[in-house]
Write an enzyme that holds these catalytic residues in place. Structure first.
Site, short mmCIF file in Angstrom:
data_model
loop_
_atom_site.label_atom_id
_atom_site.label_comp_id
_atom_site.label_asym_id
_atom_site.label_seq_id
_atom_site.Cartn_x
_atom_site.Cartn_y
_atom_site.Cartn_z
N GLU A 150 0.86 -1.19 0.00
CA GLU A 150 0.00 0.00 0.00
C GLU A 150 0.90 1.23 0.00
O GLU A 150 1.70 1.43 0.93
CB GLU A 150 -0.89 0.02 1.26
CG GLU A 150 -2.08 -0.88 1.23
CD GLU A 150 -2.99 -0.67 2.46
OE1 GLU A 150 -2.85 0.34 3.19
OE2 GLU A 150 -3.82 -1.57 2.70
N ASP A 177 -5.84 8.24 10.76
CA ASP A 177 -4.51 7.76 11.11
C ASP A 177 -4.11 8.12 12.53
O ASP A 177 -4.39 9.22 13.01
CB ASP A 177 -3.47 8.33 10.12
CG ASP A 177 -3.50 7.56 8.82
OD1 ASP A 177 -3.76 8.16 7.77
OD2 ASP A 177 -3.31 6.33 8.89
O1 LIG Z 1 -1.31 1.18 10.78
P1 LIG Z 1 -2.00 -0.15 11.06
O2 LIG Z 1 -2.69 -0.15 12.43
O3 LIG Z 1 -1.10 -1.34 10.83
O4 LIG Z 1 -3.20 -0.29 9.98
C1 LIG Z 1 -2.92 -0.39 8.56
C2 LIG Z 1 -3.01 1.01 8.04
O5 LIG Z 1 -1.83 1.68 8.41
C3 LIG Z 1 -3.20 1.26 6.54
O6 LIG Z 1 -3.96 0.29 5.88
C4 LIG Z 1 -3.83 2.61 6.56
C5 LIG Z 1 -3.11 3.79 6.59
N1 LIG Z 1 -3.96 4.83 6.73
C6 LIG Z 1 -5.26 4.35 6.82
C7 LIG Z 1 -6.47 5.01 7.01
C8 LIG Z 1 -7.66 4.26 7.07
C9 LIG Z 1 -7.59 2.84 6.93
C10 LIG Z 1 -6.36 2.15 6.75
C11 LIG Z 1 -5.21 2.93 6.71
#
Ligand SMILES: O=P(O)(O)OC[C@@H](O)[C@@H](O)c1c[nH]c2ccccc12
Length: 273
Positions: free
Chosen positions: A54, A65
């Protein structure tokens, strides 16, 4: 007969399914700590065994975030990283021989800044395989989906435990894979998950033939293993972004950059189950 365009994201999930493996899907913020180092990090993510990446577009108001990714966005925005430079990063990564499928992760506002037609032209030219827009307004989703389909880009939906009433509608328009958010709140490493997350994932899998990935809070091998048994992919963002943050002093000097990159690679490699 129209030959269906191959999409690397679909091909990757098909290959993983045939080998019974779960996709390891890192999230990183493009331009953190700088655009050139992002390319080096993408190379070590591939070496570490990541299956899909991603590519996060840094944004000044990342509502969903947590603090780790917010700080990464601030570091990246210091380099004036735009949606275009993020898309160009995918092109440069491919030119370096990195063959991972890229999913562009962006809030909706930066997309509107450059306009939907130009945005999807850029995605198609760059060969970006997927797209996630966490704050895509429901009433605009149909138009965006049509443009994404025409550009051979999979528009991946997020579903959360709170989406229950709308899951059927969301899945009807899902492409690529379904992103199950494991917990409520914002991104960030978690020691535990929403009590009914297993049932939630099972209910989503029962309603779609697409691969189902889970994210939010997954930060170590044990958690990746836990989810690997019940879904097709695990997204790890904040834990990897924090590792990048911890290695900034090493990454910031030519003489120790490789040492920093190896630490990132080793951290991600131990997540590979
Ligand atoms: O950071 P984590 O807790 O590992 O979760 C994945 C996330 O970072 C990525 O998929 C993501 C980054 N920004 C987001 C905003 C909404 C949903 C998902 C995301």
């Amino acid at each position: 007969m129209s030959t269906a365009l191959v999409n690397l994201l679909d091909a990757t999930f098909a290959k993983l399914k045939s080998t019974g493996k779960t996709a390891l899907i890192p999230f990183i913020t493009v331009g953190d700590p700088d655009p050139e180092t992002t390319l080096d990090i993408l190379a070590v993510l591939e070496q570490a065994g990541a299956d899909i990446v991603e590519l996060g577009v840094p944004y000044s108001d990342p509502l969903a975030d947590g603090p780790v990714i917010q700080r990464a966005s601030e570091r990246a925005l210091a380099h004036q990283i735009t949606v275009e430079t993020c898309i160009q990063t995918a092109v440069k990564a491919k030119a370096r021989g990195i063959s991972l499928p890229f999913v562009l992760f962006t809030y909706y506002n930066p997309v509107l800044q450059i306009g939907l037609p130009r945005f999807f032209d850029l995605l198609q030219e760059a060969g970006i395989s997927g797209l996630i827009i966490p704050d895509l307004p429901y009433e605009e989703a149909a138009e965006v989906l049509a443009l994404a389909d025409a550009a051979n880009v999979r528009l991946i939906p997020l579903v959360a435990p709170t989406s229950s009433g709308r899951i059927t509608q969301i899945l009807a328009r899902a492409r690529g894979f379904v992103y199950c958010v494991s917990s409520l709140g914002v991104t960030g490493e978690r020691a535990s998950f929403h009590a009914s997350v297993d049932e939630f994932i099972a209910s989503v899998k029962a309603e779609t033939d697409l691969p189902v990935a889970v994210g939010f809070g997954i930060s170590n091998r044990e958690q990746v293993e836990r989810f690997s048994g019940i879904c097709d992919g695990a997204v790890v963002g904040s834990a990897i972004v924090r590792k990048i943050e911890e290695t900034l002093p090493l990454l910031g000097s030519e003489s120790t950059k490789d040492q920093g990159l190896l630490q990132i690679r080793d951290f991600v490699a131990q997540l590979r189950v």
